[in-house]
Design a protein around this motif. Structure first.
Motif, PDB file in Angstrom:
ATOM      1  N   CYS A  47       0.853  -1.194   0.000  1.00  0.00           N
ATOM      2  CA  CYS A  47       0.000   0.000   0.000  1.00  0.00           C
ATOM      3  C   CYS A  47       0.888   1.243   0.000  1.00  0.00           C
ATOM      4  O   CYS A  47       1.780   1.359   0.851  1.00  0.00           O
ATOM      5  CB  CYS A  47      -0.907   0.015   1.222  1.00  0.00           C
ATOM      6  SG  CYS A  47      -1.792   1.575   1.408  1.00  0.00           S
ATOM      7  N   CYS A  50      -0.052   3.339   3.722  1.00  0.00           N
ATOM      8  CA  CYS A  50       0.286   2.803   5.042  1.00  0.00           C
ATOM      9  C   CYS A  50       1.477   1.850   4.980  1.00  0.00           C
ATOM     10  O   CYS A  50       2.034   1.494   6.022  1.00  0.00           O
ATOM     11  CB  CYS A  50      -0.920   2.105   5.670  1.00  0.00           C
ATOM     12  SG  CYS A  50      -1.440   0.607   4.833  1.00  0.00           S
ATOM     13  N   CYS A  64      -6.793   2.261   3.771  1.00  0.00           N
ATOM     14  CA  CYS A  64      -6.487   3.555   3.138  1.00  0.00           C
ATOM     15  C   CYS A  64      -7.316   3.775   1.877  1.00  0.00           C
ATOM     16  O   CYS A  64      -7.505   4.899   1.438  1.00  0.00           O
ATOM     17  CB  CYS A  64      -5.017   3.636   2.764  1.00  0.00           C
ATOM     18  SG  CYS A  64      -3.910   3.182   4.093  1.00  0.00           S
TER      19      CYS A  64
HETATM   20 ZN   LIG Z   1      -3.016   1.212   3.264  1.00  0.00          ZN
END
Ligand SMILES: [Zn+2]
Lengths: 157, 397
Positions: A47, A50, A64
């Motif tokens: 990701c 994050c 997210c």
């Molecule tokens: Zn994330």
């Protein structure tokens, strides 16, 4: 109704609905499965917000909600997060013969666990955190079962 | 139009049994609906809308909402099907509550039902799992719960005997409930001697497969005085549904410093903040919890804030959750005694309502004023409702 069994024999009709489906793995799933099939390599996605490395790879971070476009190569070994052992064989349901386990395994380089099978173990080798490694199938066809199962990593002496 | 407070004014449940071949699914639904209408002093004509739910694939009938109108009384009325797996029954309750709280409907009937005997339960549950990432290596209910139990024991030191205590407690309570399926005096040794299904979960640790239905009438505060029963008021509801793959719960636990059951913990935090619960063991007089297997009766107590992490075994062994304890859990016998899945979450709500109305018969907790009802679904979902004797000062989501 407590004594309904004595009152009347009720007719029962057996049914069985077979509905064919053709599920698409999508581009992300296909890239992952092709890597397992062709290169015996596990891939994850990271990701961008994050930083979590997902395995099984996800196209979207559920938290997210951003697209995880970056691929990360993972190890084919990892640790047991948790597991259970199954002793009873069912011809239609059991993916392996004999005593085997279902486990959540966190591969090296991944932040999340995934579910797979464990075999070739002595029960004393199983514990939370125990190291396990993937055993690949000889003939692979692009399925999560191209990994037959995981087994404990032999202790290096 | 402001939000309306809503109360439960009628409850109906069928006897829960392993098979109810004497009735079709529609007729089973009808038994519960008739009982709920009778209980609330109404007829079918008085109902403004219906919310119904059961498990997808369990009976192989997709349009349950229309298929069941003969039994549900929904002919010519607004009807909505809600199905969220194990939480279906509690989701149906929340859906009916939202209907009334919205101010658009005054009398709404919630129905949850299941004929587990008509399906291959595990075969049907497997269809809830992802075809690529879960089904080839995983599926069904028991193995998933076993993974949870294994981890719980490894992290807390809890034992299989601790879990067995919960199964003994709930099935003993069921002796007081004429509607329950498994009603038996048992002991820890007896549970421990039942065969393993998937270690460490044994037959005696698991809920049964049950046929049964439940119906509950929710009414608006504007008309809540028109019924024979004093309403059981909804004080607040919360839910969290997390789902991706089987290993989803671990995402939060291992990556972001969360704990094992983020859905239940987050729903609990929201609900307790809204209702003002700071010490659930002291503030709740009764709890009807969706405990699908015995280990849940240890660990979910932690996620619900009844004790600290790893405190589940000491809590249940203290007797505080027994009948006569500080907060009896599952006076009805709970899910370990009866699990007609689509009905199960709604039965938890119905049982708490009966308790705070003082109408729970032999299973009554004396003087119960405030109670907690929960629904659990795989993969680790949580619905929660607080229901009380007193009217809340305002309607809460
Ligand atoms: Zn994330």
């Amino acid at each position: 109704m407590d004594d309904w069994r004595e009152a009347q024999e009720v007719l029962v009709m057996d049914g069985g609905i077979k509905v064919p489906y053709s599920w698409s793995a999508g581009e992300t799933g296909t890239t992952y499965l092709e890597s397992l099939r062709d290169d015996k390599k596990f891939l994850g996605t990271r990701c961008p917000e994050c930083g979590i490395v997902y395995h099984i790879p996800r196209r979207n971070c559920p938290d997210c909600f951003s697209e995880c476009a970056e691929w990360v190569e993972l190890g084919s070994s990892g640790e047991l997060v948790t597991y259970t052992i199954t002793r009873k064989h069912h011809p239609q349901l059991s993916p392996l013969k004999g005593v085997f386990g279902y486990a959540v395994i966190k591969l090296d380089g991944a932040d999340t666990g995934f579910v797979h099978l464990i075999s070739e173990f002595d029960e004393s080798q199983l514990a939370k955190g125990a190291r396990v490694e993937a055993v690949f199938a000889g003939e692979r066809e692009g399925s999560i079962l191209d990994v037959r199962y995981f087994r404990p990593v032999k202790a290096v002496s | 139009m402001g939000a309306k407070r809503a109360g439960i004014v009628g409850v109906g449940m069928t006897v829960q049994r392993s098979t109810r071949r004497d009735v079709s699914g529609v007729e089973l639904i009808n038994e519960a609906v008739r009982a709920a209408l009778d209980d609330s002093g109404m007829t079918r004509k008085d109902i403004d809308a219906i919310v119904i739910g059961n498990m997808d694939h369990f009976e192989g009938i997709n349009y349950v909402d229309t298929w069941s109108v003969d039994g549900s009384g929904a002919l010519g009325k607004p009807i909505m099907k809600m199905t969220t797996g194990g939480t279906t029954g509690s989701t149906v309750a929340m859906g009916a509550y939202y209907h009334v709280a919205s101010g658009m409907f005054d009398r709404v009937l919630a129905i949850g039902w299941e004929k587990n005997s008509e399906s291959d339960t595990t075969g049907a549950i497997i269809t809830a799992f992802d075809p690529f990432w879960d089904r080839p290596t995983f599926g069904g209910a028991v193995a998933g719960l076993a993974l949870e139990a294994t981890q719980y024991m490894a992290e807390t030191g809890a034992t299989e005997e601790d879990a067995a205590y919960v199964a003994v407690r709930d099935r003993k309570n069921a002796i007081n409930n004429p509607f329950a399926h498994l009603r038996m005096e048992s002991n820890i040794e007896a549970i421990m001697s039942t065969p393993y299904l998937a270690w460490p979960v044994k037959l005696g640790d698991m809920c049964p497969r049950t046929d049964g239905a439940c119906a509950v009438v929710f009414a608006s505060e504007d008309i809540a005085g028109d019924f024979p029963n004093v309403p059981a008021w909804v004080h607040g509801v919360a839910d969290r549904h997390l789902w991706g793959y089987t290993s989803d719960p671990y995402v939060n636990q291992h990556v972001k410093g969360g704990t094992w059951f983020p859905a239940m913990e987050r729903a609990t935090r929201e609900l307790y903040d809204k209702v003002g619960i700071t010490d659930p063991l002291e503030q709740f007089d009764v709890a009807e919890l969706y405990l699908p297997y015995s280990f849940a009766g240890l660990r979910y107590m932690e996620s619900l804030g009844f004790c600290e992490r790893a405190g589940g075994p000491a809590l249940v062994r203290s007797g505080d959750t027994d009948m006569g304890g500080k907060c009896p859990v599952n006076p009805s016998g709970g899910v370990l005694s009866s699990n007609a899945i689509g009905a199960t979450g709604l039965l938890r709500v119905a049982e708490v309502a009966l308790q705070v109305q003082g109408r729970a018969g032999d299973r009554q907790v004396p003087g119960a004023k405030l109670g907690l009802a929960t629904g659990f679904g795989g993969c680790y979902w949580s619905d929660e409702l607080v229901i009380g004797k007193e009217k809340p000062e305002k309607a809460r989501g």
